[in-house]
Design a protein around this motif. Structure first.
Motif, mmCIF file in Angstrom:
data_model
loop_
_atom_site.group_PDB
_atom_site.id
_atom_site.type_symbol
_atom_site.label_atom_id
_atom_site.label_comp_id
_atom_site.label_asym_id
_atom_site.label_seq_id
_atom_site.Cartn_x
_atom_site.Cartn_y
_atom_site.Cartn_z
ATOM 1 N N LYS A 43 0.824 -1.218 0.000
ATOM 2 C CA LYS A 43 0.000 0.000 0.000
ATOM 3 C C LYS A 43 0.856 1.265 0.000
ATOM 4 O O LYS A 43 0.631 2.181 -0.793
ATOM 5 N N SER A 44 1.826 1.317 0.894
ATOM 6 C CA SER A 44 2.685 2.506 0.983
ATOM 7 C C SER A 44 3.484 2.702 -0.293
ATOM 8 O O SER A 44 3.668 3.838 -0.749
ATOM 9 N N THR A 45 3.956 1.640 -0.839
ATOM 10 C CA THR A 45 4.722 1.720 -2.086
ATOM 11 C C THR A 45 3.860 2.344 -3.175
ATOM 12 O O THR A 45 4.303 3.265 -3.877
ATOM 13 N N LEU A 46 2.613 1.897 -3.268
ATOM 14 C CA LEU A 46 1.700 2.439 -4.283
ATOM 15 C C LEU A 46 1.488 3.942 -4.062
ATOM 16 O O LEU A 46 1.577 4.749 -4.987
ATOM 17 N N VAL A 47 1.246 4.302 -2.810
ATOM 18 C CA VAL A 47 0.999 5.705 -2.474
ATOM 19 C C VAL A 47 2.229 6.570 -2.793
ATOM 20 O O VAL A 47 2.115 7.660 -3.351
ATOM 21 N N LYS A 48 3.399 6.053 -2.474
ATOM 22 C CA LYS A 48 4.632 6.830 -2.704
ATOM 23 C C LYS A 48 4.914 7.035 -4.195
ATOM 24 O O LYS A 48 5.541 8.019 -4.585
ATOM 25 N N LEU A 49 4.450 6.102 -5.014
ATOM 26 C CA LEU A 49 4.615 6.275 -6.462
ATOM 27 C C LEU A 49 3.800 7.467 -6.956
ATOM 28 O O LEU A 49 4.190 8.153 -7.890
ATOM 29 N N LEU A 50 2.662 7.729 -6.293
ATOM 30 C CA LEU A 50 1.745 8.775 -6.763
ATOM 31 C C LEU A 50 2.327 10.170 -6.585
ATOM 32 O O LEU A 50 2.060 11.048 -7.401
ATOM 33 N N TYR A 51 3.096 10.378 -5.521
ATOM 34 C CA TYR A 51 3.668 11.727 -5.347
ATOM 35 C C TYR A 51 5.160 11.749 -5.671
ATOM 36 O O TYR A 51 5.868 12.674 -5.307
ATOM 37 N N ARG A 52 5.595 10.699 -6.382
ATOM 38 C CA ARG A 52 6.941 10.635 -6.923
ATOM 39 C C ARG A 52 8.011 10.591 -5.828
ATOM 40 O O ARG A 52 9.128 11.079 -6.018
ATOM 41 N N GLU A 53 7.638 9.981 -4.724
ATOM 42 C CA GLU A 53 8.649 9.668 -3.716
ATOM 43 C C GLU A 53 9.441 8.466 -4.235
ATOM 44 O O GLU A 53 10.621 8.316 -3.935
ATOM 45 N N LEU A 54 8.748 7.630 -5.024
ATOM 46 C CA LEU A 54 9.380 6.477 -5.668
ATOM 47 C C LEU A 54 9.088 6.525 -7.162
ATOM 48 O O LEU A 54 8.086 7.096 -7.591
ATOM 49 N N VAL A 55 9.960 5.896 -7.925
ATOM 50 C CA VAL A 55 9.789 5.779 -9.370
ATOM 51 C C VAL A 55 9.530 4.297 -9.669
ATOM 52 O O VAL A 55 10.198 3.430 -9.106
ATOM 53 N N PRO A 56 8.563 3.980 -10.528
ATOM 54 C CA PRO A 56 8.277 2.560 -10.784
ATOM 55 C C PRO A 56 9.408 1.887 -11.570
ATOM 56 O O PRO A 56 10.138 2.549 -12.295
ATOM 57 N N THR A 57 9.505 0.593 -11.406
ATOM 58 C CA THR A 57 10.470 -0.190 -12.183
ATOM 59 C C THR A 57 9.996 -0.276 -13.627
ATOM 60 O O THR A 57 10.783 -0.170 -14.558
ATOM 61 N N GLY A 59 6.039 0.348 -16.160
ATOM 62 C CA GLY A 59 4.635 0.734 -16.176
ATOM 63 C C GLY A 59 4.455 2.233 -16.295
ATOM 64 O O GLY A 59 5.439 2.979 -16.294
ATOM 65 N N GLU A 60 3.194 2.648 -16.417
ATOM 66 C CA GLU A 60 2.878 4.060 -16.629
ATOM 67 C C GLU A 60 1.991 4.579 -15.510
ATOM 68 O O GLU A 60 1.060 3.906 -15.089
ATOM 69 N N ILE A 61 2.295 5.796 -15.058
ATOM 70 C CA ILE A 61 1.484 6.425 -14.010
ATOM 71 C C ILE A 61 1.157 7.848 -14.440
ATOM 72 O O ILE A 61 2.039 8.614 -14.833
ATOM 73 N N THR A 62 -0.125 8.191 -14.372
ATOM 74 C CA THR A 62 -0.558 9.565 -14.617
ATOM 75 C C THR A 62 -1.312 10.035 -13.380
ATOM 76 O O THR A 62 -2.213 9.353 -12.906
ATOM 77 N N VAL A 63 -0.928 11.196 -12.854
ATOM 78 C CA VAL A 63 -1.559 11.758 -11.667
ATOM 79 C C VAL A 63 -1.887 13.223 -11.942
ATOM 80 O O VAL A 63 -0.983 13.996 -12.278
ATOM 81 N N ASN A 64 -3.150 13.576 -11.840
ATOM 82 C CA ASN A 64 -3.546 14.970 -12.072
ATOM 83 C C ASN A 64 -3.084 15.496 -13.424
ATOM 84 O O ASN A 64 -2.738 16.672 -13.553
ATOM 85 N N GLY A 65 -3.019 14.616 -14.396
ATOM 86 C CA GLY A 65 -2.594 15.030 -15.724
ATOM 87 C C GLY A 65 -1.091 15.025 -15.937
ATOM 88 O O GLY A 65 -0.623 15.273 -17.047
ATOM 89 N N PHE A 66 -0.321 14.722 -14.893
ATOM 90 C CA PHE A 66 1.135 14.641 -15.033
ATOM 91 C C PHE A 66 1.515 13.216 -15.412
ATOM 92 O O PHE A 66 1.165 12.270 -14.699
#
Ligand code: ADP
Ligand code: ADP
Length: 230
Positions: A43-57, A59-66
């Motif tokens: 859960k924390s890993t997923l959350v941290k990916l959203l605010y770019r505390e972590l970068v995924p190995t 896959g694609e992530i879009t948050v608020n249009g970013f």
């Protein structure tokens, strides 16, 4: 905006732990989503990916249009300005007053003192702590400190509020009060995504439940309970 989209996201930590395995998830504007699952589920890993505390190995992530895949390091603050993040341990700055903690981000953005003062007064009223503006965090209870942290998270009118175990350090009654505030934020149209293993709050305030087990989404249920009858 207010949307979140993960497509086939995998996160492996450098020590080899596969924390998220090919996760896909779409959250629409104005949704309230609980990420539930046992400690260590991801859960924390997923959350941290959203605010770019972590970068995924991968896959694609879009948050608020970013598009986080193509977000440059110097653009990360731009993303974070559109998000409000609330943590289990509050993360308040101990040497700043309540008002200074809440207004600090606006100060960094170069807003003038009048604007800051008015925004801070308004959000402190929303969390019921106007009277504590000039106190220091360590003079407040845990529940009050979390309210300050929420005020800080929403002072810049984010389109998405991300919370990682926000009631993890609080007793049940205090937790219920904190949840009322998140509900009000969501009622205004702000997307809320909250990692939690607090069964009581999920069951008492039903919203979409996304259950993570061993780095994978095993359930995605509108108005779900914390535990699922198989
Ligand atoms: P949760 O938030 O659901 O408790 P986490 O996302 O914190 O789960 O952890 C998922 C998995 O990743 C666990 O096996 C955990 O031990 C591991 N993990 C978390 N953070 C790190 C890290 N910085 N380095 C290595 N492994 C980690
Ligand atoms: P000022 O420069 O106006 O004296 P401070 O440096 O004391 O402000 O505080 C930091 C920020 O917090 C300021 O920008 C101010 O607007 C805000 N602030 C300070 N005290 C309060 C308060 N009691 N209520 C609301 N906002 C406050």
């Amino acid at each position: 905006n207010g949307t979140i989209k993960l497509k086939e996201v995998t996160k492996n930590y450098p020590n080899g732990v596969a924390a998220l395995k090919d996760i896909s998830l779409t959250v629409q504007t104005g949704e309230f989503v609980y990420l539930v699952g046992q400690s260590g589920a991801g859960k924390s890993t997923l959350v941290k990916l959203l605010y770019r505390e972590l970068v995924p190995t991968s896959g694609e992530i879009t948050v608020n249009g970013f598009d986080l895949q193509h977000l440059r390091e110097r653009e990360v603050p731009k993303l974070r300005r559109t998000l409000g993040v609330v943590f289990q341990d509050f993360k308040l700055l101990p040497k700043m007053t309540v008002a200074e903690n809440v207004g600090y981000a606006l100060h960094v953005l170069g807003k003038n003192n009048d604007e800051i003062r008015s925004a801070v007064t308004q959000v402190l009223a929303e969390v019921g702590l106007e009277a504590q503006a000039d106190h220091f965090p360590d003079e407040l209870s845990g529940g009050q400190q979390q309210r300050i942290a929420i005020a800080r998270a929403i002072v810049n009118s984010p389109q998405i509020v991300i919370a990682d175990e926000p009631t993890g350090n609080l007793d049940p009654k205090t937790s219920a009060g904190i949840m009322t505030i998140f509900q009000r934020i969501n009622d205004r149209g702000t997307t809320v995504i909250m990692a939690t293993h607090n069964q009581q709050i999920v069951d008492e305030l039903p919203h979409r439940v996304v259950e993570v087990v061993d780095g994978q989404i095993v359930r995605d249920e509108e108005g779900g309970q914390y535990t699922h009858e198989l």
